[in-house]
Design a protein around this motif. Sequence first.
Motif, mmCIF file in Angstrom:
data_model
loop_
_atom_site.group_PDB
_atom_site.id
_atom_site.type_symbol
_atom_site.label_atom_id
_atom_site.label_comp_id
_atom_site.label_asym_id
_atom_site.label_seq_id
_atom_site.Cartn_x
_atom_site.Cartn_y
_atom_site.Cartn_z
ATOM 1 N N ASP A 187 0.833 -1.210 0.000
ATOM 2 C CA ASP A 187 0.000 0.000 0.000
ATOM 3 C C ASP A 187 0.866 1.258 0.000
ATOM 4 O O ASP A 187 0.395 2.338 0.341
ATOM 5 N N LEU A 188 2.135 1.098 -0.387
ATOM 6 C CA LEU A 188 3.052 2.239 -0.388
ATOM 7 C C LEU A 188 2.987 2.994 -1.720
ATOM 8 O O LEU A 188 3.119 2.376 -2.779
ATOM 9 N N PRO A 189 2.790 4.307 -1.672
ATOM 10 C CA PRO A 189 2.754 5.083 -2.925
ATOM 11 C C PRO A 189 4.175 5.384 -3.412
ATOM 12 O O PRO A 189 4.592 6.538 -3.471
ATOM 13 N N LEU A 190 4.911 4.334 -3.761
ATOM 14 C CA LEU A 190 6.310 4.494 -4.191
ATOM 15 C C LEU A 190 6.379 5.006 -5.626
ATOM 16 O O LEU A 190 5.479 4.729 -6.429
ATOM 17 N N VAL A 191 7.457 5.697 -5.947
ATOM 18 C CA VAL A 191 7.666 6.120 -7.345
ATOM 19 C C VAL A 191 7.915 4.860 -8.169
ATOM 20 O O VAL A 191 8.741 4.014 -7.791
ATOM 21 N N VAL A 192 7.177 4.706 -9.275
ATOM 22 C CA VAL A 192 7.298 3.469 -10.061
ATOM 23 C C VAL A 192 8.392 3.603 -11.118
ATOM 24 O O VAL A 192 8.735 4.701 -11.549
ATOM 25 N N ASP A 193 8.917 2.439 -11.533
ATOM 26 C CA ASP A 193 9.901 2.409 -12.627
ATOM 27 C C ASP A 193 9.179 2.480 -13.967
ATOM 28 O O ASP A 193 7.974 2.184 -14.055
ATOM 29 N N ALA A 194 9.960 2.792 -15.010
ATOM 30 C CA ALA A 194 9.386 2.758 -16.365
ATOM 31 C C ALA A 194 9.364 1.309 -16.830
ATOM 32 O O ALA A 194 10.311 0.562 -16.569
ATOM 33 N N PRO A 195 8.289 0.859 -17.493
ATOM 34 C CA PRO A 195 8.270 -0.519 -18.006
ATOM 35 C C PRO A 195 9.434 -0.757 -18.963
ATOM 36 O O PRO A 195 9.881 0.176 -19.633
ATOM 37 N N ALA A 196 9.908 -2.012 -19.009
ATOM 38 C CA ALA A 196 11.025 -2.332 -19.909
ATOM 39 C C ALA A 196 10.510 -2.391 -21.341
ATOM 40 O O ALA A 196 9.375 -2.805 -21.584
ATOM 41 N N SER A 197 11.355 -1.986 -22.280
ATOM 42 C CA SER A 197 10.966 -2.105 -23.694
ATOM 43 C C SER A 197 11.261 -3.515 -24.192
ATOM 44 O O SER A 197 12.054 -4.245 -23.594
ATOM 45 N N ALA A 198 10.625 -3.892 -25.315
ATOM 46 C CA ALA A 198 10.748 -5.267 -25.832
ATOM 47 C C ALA A 198 11.875 -5.353 -26.857
ATOM 48 O O ALA A 198 12.091 -4.416 -27.638
ATOM 49 N N HIS A 199 12.612 -6.475 -26.859
ATOM 50 C CA HIS A 199 13.752 -6.605 -27.765
ATOM 51 C C HIS A 199 13.830 -7.956 -28.463
ATOM 52 O O HIS A 199 14.919 -8.430 -28.748
ATOM 53 N N CYS A 200 12.695 -8.571 -28.754
ATOM 54 C CA CYS A 200 12.742 -9.791 -29.563
ATOM 55 C C CYS A 200 13.023 -9.417 -31.022
ATOM 56 O O CYS A 200 13.625 -10.203 -31.763
ATOM 57 N N GLY A 201 12.567 -8.251 -31.419
ATOM 58 C CA GLY A 201 12.776 -7.813 -32.802
ATOM 59 C C GLY A 201 12.208 -8.822 -33.783
ATOM 60 O O GLY A 201 11.114 -9.364 -33.585
ATOM 61 N N SER A 202 12.987 -9.140 -34.837
ATOM 62 C CA SER A 202 12.472 -10.064 -35.853
ATOM 63 C C SER A 202 12.799 -11.529 -35.522
ATOM 64 O O SER A 202 12.462 -12.433 -36.273
ATOM 65 N N CYS A 203 13.474 -11.759 -34.409
ATOM 66 C CA CYS A 203 13.836 -13.139 -34.017
ATOM 67 C C CYS A 203 12.575 -13.961 -33.732
ATOM 68 O O CYS A 203 11.600 -13.451 -33.177
ATOM 69 N N THR A 204 12.613 -15.227 -34.150
ATOM 70 C CA THR A 204 11.515 -16.147 -33.805
ATOM 71 C C THR A 204 12.087 -17.515 -33.407
ATOM 72 O O THR A 204 11.409 -18.531 -33.498
ATOM 73 N N ALA A 205 13.357 -17.534 -32.973
ATOM 74 C CA ALA A 205 14.056 -18.806 -32.754
ATOM 75 C C ALA A 205 13.302 -19.768 -31.837
ATOM 76 O O ALA A 205 13.346 -20.987 -32.025
ATOM 77 N N CYS A 206 12.623 -19.230 -30.827
ATOM 78 C CA CYS A 206 11.991 -20.117 -29.841
ATOM 79 C C CYS A 206 10.786 -20.860 -30.421
ATOM 80 O O CYS A 206 10.440 -21.953 -29.942
ATOM 81 N N MET A 207 10.164 -20.300 -31.441
ATOM 82 C CA MET A 207 8.893 -20.885 -31.888
ATOM 83 C C MET A 207 9.069 -22.266 -32.527
ATOM 84 O O MET A 207 8.475 -23.238 -32.074
ATOM 85 N N PRO A 208 9.945 -22.403 -33.549
ATOM 86 C CA PRO A 208 10.138 -23.755 -34.090
ATOM 87 C C PRO A 208 10.926 -24.653 -33.143
ATOM 88 O O PRO A 208 10.904 -25.878 -33.295
ATOM 89 N N ALA A 209 11.612 -24.062 -32.153
ATOM 90 C CA ALA A 209 12.422 -24.895 -31.240
ATOM 91 C C ALA A 209 11.552 -25.669 -30.259
ATOM 92 O O ALA A 209 11.990 -26.664 -29.683
ATOM 93 N N CYS A 210 10.325 -25.232 -30.070
ATOM 94 C CA CYS A 210 9.458 -25.930 -29.103
ATOM 95 C C CYS A 210 9.127 -27.321 -29.659
ATOM 96 O O CYS A 210 8.526 -27.443 -30.732
ATOM 97 N N PRO A 211 9.506 -28.379 -28.926
ATOM 98 C CA PRO A 211 9.357 -29.732 -29.482
ATOM 99 C C PRO A 211 7.911 -30.103 -29.813
ATOM 100 O O PRO A 211 7.663 -30.902 -30.709
ATOM 101 N N THR A 212 6.960 -29.512 -29.099
ATOM 102 C CA THR A 212 5.562 -29.897 -29.292
ATOM 103 C C THR A 212 4.733 -28.796 -29.955
ATOM 104 O O THR A 212 3.494 -28.888 -29.984
#
Length: 364
Positions: A187-212
Motif C-alpha cells: 500500500d506504499l505510494p512508491l515512485v514506479v519504474d518505467a516498463p522495460a521495452s521489448a527486444h525480440c525484434g524479428s527473431c523467432t528462434a523459440c517458436m520452431p524450437a518448441c518440441p511440441t
Amino acid sequence: MENAASLITLEQLTSLRRELPKLARARGFAELGVASLSLAADAGQLDRWLAAGRHGEMSYMSRHGVKRQRPDELIPGTLTAISVRMDYWPKEARDAWEVLDDSALGYVSRYATGRDYHKLMRRALQSLADDIATRIGPFGYRCFVDSGPVLEKALARNAGLGWIGKHTNLIARDAGSWFFLGELLTDLPLVVDAPASAHCGSCTACMPACPTGAIVAPYQLDARRCISYLTIELAGAIPVELRRAMGNRIYGCDDCQLVCPWNKFARAATHPDFKTRLALDSSRLVDLFGWTAAEFDSRMRGSAIYRIGYLRWSRNIAVALGNAAPSDAILAALNARRDDPSAIVREHVEWALAEQLQALKVRT
Ligand code: B12
Ligand code: SF4
C-alpha cells in the motif's frame, strides 16, 4: 490490507525508494523494480487465453475472476508492486544439449535440479518486508512467489525488470531469462519504474524450437501442448500424439529458453540452494525408474519435483524410456513395472514397451 501508508512521511518514502534495490540484493535478489498496477492489455490477453482453453486443466488460472488482473481487488489498498528477480541457472550442471541428445538420460529443467525456490524466495521477500517496516513503520503488504493469482511477468515488466518474450517468459537485456520472479503487493505510494521495452525484434528462434509446437503464435503459449504442463501440471495420461516429441524431458522443458539469443547474457545462480543435487542434471532413466515410492519421497523432499509426486514422475520417465534408443536394460526396467499399482503408470509402460519393440524391429 490495512492502510498504514498515510502515516509515512514523504522523506521516509523517498529514502526507502532509493535503498530498495540494495536491500533486495542483500537478500540474494539480482534485481528489484517497482511496478504500477496498469495491466489492462495483459488482462485482455489473459481473458482470450482462458476463453480458448489454453490453460488446460490448470483450473486455478480461471478461479479468481478479475482479481488476477487487478492486484488492488485481490488485496484491497494495493498501490504498487515491488517486483524482484532471482537467478537460478546452475552453472555446474552438465551441458543441457548434451543431456537432451543422450536418450538414455533424463532431462530435468534447470530450475529444478537443486532445491525448491518457493520457500527460499518467500523467506527473502518476508525479510525484505520486515526491513522496510523497521525503516518506515508498519505498512500493508502481501508476498507472492508463484503462489497466488498475480500476473507476475506483467508486473515485472511494468517494474522495468524485462520484457515478455515471444516464448512468453520474461527476459532481461543483461541477464537473459533463467530467473524466478516474486513480488510484494504494497500500500506504499512508491515512485514506479518505467516498463522495460521489448527486444525480440524479428527473431523467432523459440517458436520452431518448441518440441511440441506449444508457441502457437508470438507471445501465445498453448499450455496444453507445453512439455512443462504435460510433465508437471497434467494429472492424467499424456496425450499419445505428444509423447514422442517429449524425447527425454522428464520434468519441465527449457528448449525455448536454450535457443534464445538473450541467454548468452544469463547470470549463474548465486544461492547455494540452486546447486544441482542427486545428479539430477544427467541421471540415467533406468536408474530413476528403479526408485521406489519411498525412495522418491526421501530423495525429492525439498525439491520442486516432490510436488508432482511419484506417479507423475514415473509416468514421465516411462515416456522418456519409450523414446530412448532400445536396450536390454530399458526393456528390463519397463518390464519390472508392468504390474505397477497405478493404472496410469501401467498404460505408459505398455506404450513405452511397444515403442521399444517397434524401434528394435526397425533396427534389425
Ligand atoms: C501458468 C504458468 C505456467 C503454465 C503456462 C505458461 C504461460 N505462458 O502462461 C506452464 C505450466 C506451461 C508453465 C511453464 C513454465 N513456467 Co510457469 N508459470 C505459470 C504462472 C503460474 C502463471 C502464468 C500466467 O499468468 N499465464 C497466463 C498467460 C495468459 O500469460 P502468458 O502466456 O505469459 O501471456 C502473456 C503475454 O505473452 C501476453 N500475450 C498473451 N497472448 C498474447 C497475444 C498477443 C497478440 C500479444 C501481443 C501478447 C499476448 O499477455 C499475457 C499476459 O501478460 C506463473 C506465475 C505467475 N503467477 O505469474 C509461472 C511462471 C510464468 N513460470 C515460470 C517458469 C520458470 C516456467 C518454465 C520456464 C518452467 C520450465 N522450465 O518448465 C516454463 C516456461 C514455459 C513457457 N514458454 O512459458 C516463471 C517465469 C520466469 C520468467 N523468467 O519469466 C513464473 C513467473 C514463476 C515464477 N514465479 O518465477 N508455467
Ligand atoms: S528466442 Fe527470439 S523470439 Fe524467442 S524470446 Fe528469445 S529473442 Fe524473443
